[in-house]
Structure formats: C-alpha cells, structure tokens
Write a protein that holds these residues in place. Structure first.
Motif, PDB file in Angstrom:
ATOM      1  N   LEU A  10       0.789  -1.188  -0.127  1.00 14.94           N
ATOM      2  CA  LEU A  10      -0.114   0.059  -0.057  1.00 14.94           C
ATOM      3  C   LEU A  10       1.028   1.293   0.026  1.00 14.94           C
ATOM      4  N   PRO A  13      -0.946   7.123   1.890  1.00  9.58           N
ATOM      5  CA  PRO A  13      -2.381   7.759   1.587  1.00  9.58           C
ATOM      6  C   PRO A  13      -2.418   9.251   0.947  1.00  9.58           C
ATOM      7  N   ALA A  37     -12.010  -1.280  -0.514  1.00  5.50           N
ATOM      8  CA  ALA A  37     -11.671  -0.987   0.920  1.00  5.50           C
ATOM      9  C   ALA A  37     -10.303  -0.663   0.923  1.00  5.50           C
ATOM     10  N   LYS A  38      -9.304  -1.284   0.161  1.00  7.61           N
ATOM     11  CA  LYS A  38      -7.885  -1.112  -0.019  1.00  7.61           C
ATOM     12  C   LYS A  38      -7.768   0.313  -0.608  1.00  7.61           C
ATOM     13  N   SER A  41      -8.526   3.365   1.473  1.00  6.38           N
ATOM     14  CA  SER A  41      -7.556   3.369   2.505  1.00  6.38           C
ATOM     15  C   SER A  41      -6.582   4.400   2.295  1.00  6.38           C
ATOM     16  N   THR A  45     -11.477   6.824  -3.704  1.00  9.86           N
ATOM     17  CA  THR A  45     -12.868   6.304  -3.083  1.00  9.86           C
ATOM     18  C   THR A  45     -13.686   6.188  -4.110  1.00  9.86           C
ATOM     19  N   TYR A 239      -5.673   0.622  -5.645  1.00  8.31           N
ATOM     20  CA  TYR A 239      -4.907   1.363  -4.440  1.00  8.31           C
ATOM     21  C   TYR A 239      -3.463   1.938  -4.935  1.00  8.31           C
TER      22      TYR A 239
END
Length: 275
Positions: A10, A13, A37-38, A41, A45, A239
């Motif tokens: 990941l 952010p 969800a990943k 995070s 979005t 992501y």
C-alpha cells in the motif's frame, strides 16, 4: 507466490481523495469489497468499472448498482467486434449495450474505439462500425464516451470528427504524443493517464502530460494491467493510483494535493457524477 505475483505494498495515502478513471475489478485477484476498501484506505474513493464484452458490461452495471463507490462503463471492446460480426451477433450485442447505457449507474460507453495492434486489416471494418455505433449510443443517452486507441490515433480522431464526438469524450490510457495531446485539447477531449506514464521508455507520454491542459487530465490504473514503476510486472489495482498520481504531479511540477483535487473534479465532470 513468485515476486512477480506478489501485490505491491500500500502506498502512502493521498490527502485529497481521487478516482480511478478506468479499472477492471472483475479481472483482479481481490474481491470487490476488498479492492474498494484497500483503495479507500489510500484515498481512492471512486472507481470506473469498465466492461469489455456483454458479460463484463452486465457485471459492471450490476456492481455499480450495489456499490456507491463504483460507476460503470459498458461496451464491446474493439477486439470483440470482429469476433461478434463473424458469428452474426454484433448488431444484437450493440442493442444490449444500448439498453445497458440507459441505466443510471452506467456513466460511460466504453471502452470502445480502434485497435490496430491486435486486429489486422480484415477486422477493421467491424471495429469501425462498432465504434460508430458506440458513439451514437453515448450521444443518445447523454453518457461519456471512453476511447480505446491502440496504434490507431489518426483513424480514431477522424471518426470522432465524422460522427461528432459526445460532449464528454475520454481517451483511456492515453497513448499519443504531445502533438496529439494538442489536438485533443483543442477538441476538449479528456486524456486519462495510466501507470505506463512512469515507464522509462514513455517520454512521449510524459511530454503529452506536460502540454495537456490541467482541466482535461485524468488518472487511471487500467488494472490489473500497466502497474506503475517501480512495481511494473506485478498485479495492478486501484490502490496504486497514488503512485501514478505522484509521478504525474512531479512531471508537471504540480503540488500533489492541488493536483489531486483537480483530477477528482475532472473525473466527476467527465463522467457526470457528484463529488
């Protein structure tokens, strides 16, 4: 699991939420909920889930109907058109795409266009007929048009001019050079950049990104394909948008947060949804 099959980590952010303007959740290893969800995070979005055939387009519409973070695009990929015409089902398939395009959760007609890389001259008539039909569908339903253009720049631009492009037209995985970017800018076409803008041999893409007007730039994954450097060759997913976005901001000399805000607004405007 080999190193090439290991999903990248990941990224840090984003501070400003953005959208993945083109992805294929149905081709990725994670389920829809886990993928979303990943992505969320790390600040991704919203995703545009893109169909490439009837089954994929139906799936995109169903998925968008039950997930607020997902918008659908429906179409017959250019390389599907010759196959369908060969068995006499192209017109029926186009009819179903038109029905799907009327759904409120479907925000775009695509990916459609021309592919001179995988389809030879014998299939180009079917591709062109399908492309023209998709342009008409997008205009009839007031939806964005999402373009697949591989080794076919001049013909794609010509057909858009001949048919009259929809008000909102997006070149997915933009693959032209700076000169083509100027043509797209003059016509108001959006240019969506994928992870390949980070590849070492992609200076023409970076040159195009520099000259593209900020208000016409989008970012996408085209996941599971085109994973950005330094993870090229490993599985792509929404992501990883922050990796590509940061590389794009660096190319343009832009502030990351301000650039993300512009891309988020551009994507919402291109596909007709509220931020």
């Amino acid at each position: 699991m080999s190193s090439n099959e290991t999903p990248p980590p990941l990224p840090e952010p984003l501070r400003v939420a953005v959208a993945d303007a083109h992805t294929h959740l149905d081709m990725q290893r994670d389920g829809v909920e886990e993928s979303l969800a990943k992505a969320a995070s790390v600040g991704v979005t919203t995703v545009l889930q893109v169909g490439c055939d009837l089954a994929g387009s139906r799936w995109a519409a169903r998925t968008a109907a039950v997930h607020a973070a997902v918008h659908a695009a429906v179409a017959l990929h250019p390389n599907e058109a010759p196959k369908l015409e060969a068995v006499g089902t192209l017109d029926a398939a186009l009819g179903e795409i038109a029905e799907l395009a009327a759904l409120p959760e479907v925000r775009a007609v695509g990916e459609t266009g021309l592919d001179h890389f995988r389809t030879g001259p014998e299939g180009r008539g079917a591709q062109e007929r399908s492309f023209r039909a998709h342009i008409d569908i997008a205009k009839r339903h007031g939806k964005a048009l999402m373009i697949h253009d591989r080794d076919a720049h001049a013909d794609v631009l010509r057909i858009l001019e001949e048919e009259g492009a929809p008000e909102r037209t997006v070149f997915h995985c933009y693959s032209g050079d700076a000169e083509m970017a100027k043509v797209c800018a003059d016509r108001g076409y959006y240019m969506s950049f994928a992870g390949n803008v980070t590849f070492k041999n992609a200076q023409p893409l970076r040159d195009a990104l520099i000259v593209a007007p900020q208000e016409l730039v989008l970012v996408e994954t085209d996941a599971p394909f085109l994973t950005p450097a330094p993870f090229r060759g490993r599985p792509n997913a929404p992501y990883l948008i922050p990796v590509t976005l940061r590389a794009m901001a660096a190319v343009r000399g832009a502030d990351e947060d301000a650039f993300a805000a512009v891309l988020a607004a551009n994507t919402a405007r291109a596909f007709g949804y509220a931020l």
